[in-house]
Design a protein around this motif. Sequence first.
Motif, PDB file in Angstrom:
ATOM      1  N   TYR A 154       0.828  -1.204   0.000  1.00  0.00           N
ATOM      2  CA  TYR A 154       0.000   0.000   0.000  1.00  0.00           C
ATOM      3  C   TYR A 154       0.865   1.257   0.000  1.00  0.00           C
ATOM      4  O   TYR A 154       0.526   2.255  -0.648  1.00  0.00           O
ATOM      5  CB  TYR A 154      -0.952  -0.002   1.193  1.00  0.00           C
ATOM      6  N   ASN A 155       1.987   1.217   0.729  1.00  0.00           N
ATOM      7  CA  ASN A 155       2.890   2.368   0.727  1.00  0.00           C
ATOM      8  C   ASN A 155       3.437   2.627  -0.672  1.00  0.00           C
ATOM      9  O   ASN A 155       3.601   3.780  -1.086  1.00  0.00           O
ATOM     10  CB  ASN A 155       4.038   2.137   1.708  1.00  0.00           C
ATOM     11  N   GLN A 156       3.712   1.558  -1.409  1.00  0.00           N
ATOM     12  CA  GLN A 156       4.210   1.713  -2.772  1.00  0.00           C
ATOM     13  C   GLN A 156       3.156   2.348  -3.679  1.00  0.00           C
ATOM     14  O   GLN A 156       3.490   3.116  -4.590  1.00  0.00           O
ATOM     15  CB  GLN A 156       4.634   0.356  -3.334  1.00  0.00           C
ATOM     16  N   ILE A 157       1.887   2.023  -3.413  1.00  0.00           N
ATOM     17  CA  ILE A 157       0.804   2.637  -4.202  1.00  0.00           C
ATOM     18  C   ILE A 157       0.795   4.144  -3.985  1.00  0.00           C
ATOM     19  O   ILE A 157       0.642   4.930  -4.929  1.00  0.00           O
ATOM     20  CB  ILE A 157      -0.553   2.011  -3.822  1.00  0.00           C
ATOM     21  N   CYS A 164      -5.036   9.304   0.005  1.00  0.00           N
ATOM     22  CA  CYS A 164      -4.538   8.454   1.097  1.00  0.00           C
ATOM     23  C   CYS A 164      -5.686   7.982   1.992  1.00  0.00           C
ATOM     24  O   CYS A 164      -5.714   6.821   2.405  1.00  0.00           O
ATOM     25  CB  CYS A 164      -3.495   9.200   1.917  1.00  0.00           C
ATOM     26  N   PHE A 165      -6.629   8.877   2.287  1.00  0.00           N
ATOM     27  CA  PHE A 165      -7.778   8.470   3.099  1.00  0.00           C
ATOM     28  C   PHE A 165      -8.639   7.455   2.358  1.00  0.00           C
ATOM     29  O   PHE A 165      -9.141   6.503   2.955  1.00  0.00           O
ATOM     30  CB  PHE A 165      -8.609   9.694   3.494  1.00  0.00           C
ATOM     31  N   ALA A 166      -8.812   7.652   1.051  1.00  0.00           N
ATOM     32  CA  ALA A 166      -9.605   6.694   0.260  1.00  0.00           C
ATOM     33  C   ALA A 166      -8.932   5.333   0.235  1.00  0.00           C
ATOM     34  O   ALA A 166      -9.586   4.293   0.377  1.00  0.00           O
ATOM     35  CB  ALA A 166      -9.795   7.225  -1.160  1.00  0.00           C
ATOM     36  N   LEU A 167      -7.621   5.323   0.067  1.00  0.00           N
ATOM     37  CA  LEU A 167      -6.880   4.058   0.034  1.00  0.00           C
ATOM     38  C   LEU A 167      -6.916   3.381   1.404  1.00  0.00           C
ATOM     39  O   LEU A 167      -7.088   2.157   1.495  1.00  0.00           O
ATOM     40  CB  LEU A 167      -5.440   4.308  -0.404  1.00  0.00           C
ATOM     41  N   GLY A 179       6.076  15.342   5.476  1.00  0.00           N
ATOM     42  CA  GLY A 179       6.719  14.867   4.260  1.00  0.00           C
ATOM     43  C   GLY A 179       6.931  13.368   4.243  1.00  0.00           C
ATOM     44  O   GLY A 179       7.733  12.849   3.456  1.00  0.00           O
ATOM     45  N   GLU A 180       6.196  12.645   5.108  1.00  0.00           N
ATOM     46  CA  GLU A 180       6.330  11.196   5.203  1.00  0.00           C
ATOM     47  C   GLU A 180       5.198  10.497   4.463  1.00  0.00           C
ATOM     48  O   GLU A 180       4.118  11.066   4.268  1.00  0.00           O
ATOM     49  CB  GLU A 180       6.326  10.759   6.672  1.00  0.00           C
ATOM     50  N   THR A 181       5.437   9.254   4.074  1.00  0.00           N
ATOM     51  CA  THR A 181       4.386   8.441   3.455  1.00  0.00           C
ATOM     52  C   THR A 181       3.553   7.797   4.553  1.00  0.00           C
ATOM     53  O   THR A 181       4.105   7.088   5.401  1.00  0.00           O
ATOM     54  CB  THR A 181       4.994   7.332   2.570  1.00  0.00           C
ATOM     55  N   PRO A 182       2.241   8.037   4.612  1.00  0.00           N
ATOM     56  CA  PRO A 182       1.397   7.369   5.616  1.00  0.00           C
ATOM     57  C   PRO A 182       1.575   5.851   5.527  1.00  0.00           C
ATOM     58  O   PRO A 182       1.513   5.288   4.433  1.00  0.00           O
ATOM     59  CB  PRO A 182      -0.021   7.799   5.230  1.00  0.00           C
ATOM     60  N   ASP A 183       1.790   5.214   6.661  1.00  0.00           N
ATOM     61  CA  ASP A 183       2.144   3.795   6.664  1.00  0.00           C
ATOM     62  C   ASP A 183       0.901   2.915   6.615  1.00  0.00           C
ATOM     63  O   ASP A 183       0.437   2.392   7.639  1.00  0.00           O
ATOM     64  CB  ASP A 183       2.983   3.468   7.902  1.00  0.00           C
ATOM     65  N   LEU A 184       0.376   2.717   5.418  1.00  0.00           N
ATOM     66  CA  LEU A 184      -0.817   1.882   5.262  1.00  0.00           C
ATOM     67  C   LEU A 184      -0.478   0.398   5.324  1.00  0.00           C
ATOM     68  O   LEU A 184      -1.349  -0.417   5.601  1.00  0.00           O
ATOM     69  CB  LEU A 184      -1.532   2.214   3.949  1.00  0.00           C
ATOM     70  N   ASP A 185       0.778   0.055   5.072  1.00  0.00           N
ATOM     71  CA  ASP A 185       1.187  -1.342   5.255  1.00  0.00           C
ATOM     72  C   ASP A 185       1.104  -1.718   6.738  1.00  0.00           C
ATOM     73  O   ASP A 185       0.718  -2.838   7.086  1.00  0.00           O
ATOM     74  CB  ASP A 185       2.610  -1.558   4.743  1.00  0.00           C
TER      75      ASP A 185
END
Length: 263
Positions: free
Chosen positions: A2-5, A59-62, A103-109
Motif C-alpha cells: 500500500y505504501n508503494q501505491i 490516502c484516506f480513500a486508500l 513529508g512522510e508516506t502514511p504507513d498503510l502497510d
Amino acid sequence: MYNQIIEKFIEAQHTARQAYLDAARFEREALAGTGTAEPFFAVGVRSEYRQEDELEKFCFALASNVVSRARREFAPVGARLDIDNNAEFDRAGLYIGKALKKGETPDLDKLWGSLSAYYNGDGGATTAYRQAAARIVRSFGLHRNAEVKRTASGVVLKKSVYSEAVWRSSRRRVGYHSTQHTADCLSGLATFAGKAGNAVLASMLGRINLHQLEYTSREKMSMPGLDITLFNDKWEFKFSNELAEPLMLFVGEYGQDAMQERH
C-alpha cells in the motif's frame, strides 16, 4: 504494497505537474507577440495546495479500502463484520494528515498488518459473532427482559417494525425509521444461521430487500426453522425448537456484553 501505491501516486502527481508546466510554457512561448495576457492563457497549473489536498484525499480513500478489505477477508462466510475506520487508524497509529505534513508516506502497510493481527484467524469470526449477537439482543429487547414466548413447537420473539402504506395500495412497507433496525436484526440472524449450519436460512434472510418488500398485515414468510409473521407495527419471529436452542446458546456465548446494557 500500500505504501508503494501511495509513492506511485505521488510520482504520478509530480509527472503530471511537470507535464502541465511544460504545456503552459509552450503555450506562452507559442503565443508570444500576439498580445495574449496572462489571464487569457488556456493551460493552467494546479497550485501546490490543490495537489496536497488531492494527495490527502487519495490516502484516506486508500486507507478506507484497506479496512474494507479486512471486512471482506476476515468475516466468516456469509457474515457481516463491522469495522470502524477511525478506530483502526488509531489502533495502528495511523495519522495521515500529520504524516503528510512531515513529508512522510502514511504507513498503510502498518495499518494492514494491524488489521491482520487483530482480525485474522478467530479474531474476525469472534468479533462478527459478538456483533451479530448484539444486534439480536437489541432487536428483540432481550437485554430489557422482553417476553420470550415458548410454545410446543418453538419460541416466539417480537420486534417492533413500524410500517407505512404503499401509495394507492392496500399493502404496507417497512417505515423509514424502522428500516435500518430491521436490517440489523435480519443481518444478525443470518450470521447466526450460518454459524448454526443452516446455510439456506442464512441465504434467505440475506436476500430480504426491505426497500422493495411489500406485505399485508399477518402475511407470513416461511423459511427453514423460522416463520416471520408481518403485522403493521411489529414482526413476530417463530423459531422451531431445533433452531431456538442453538439461538439461545449463540446469544449466551457471544451476547453477554449486549445483555448487560440497560437502555
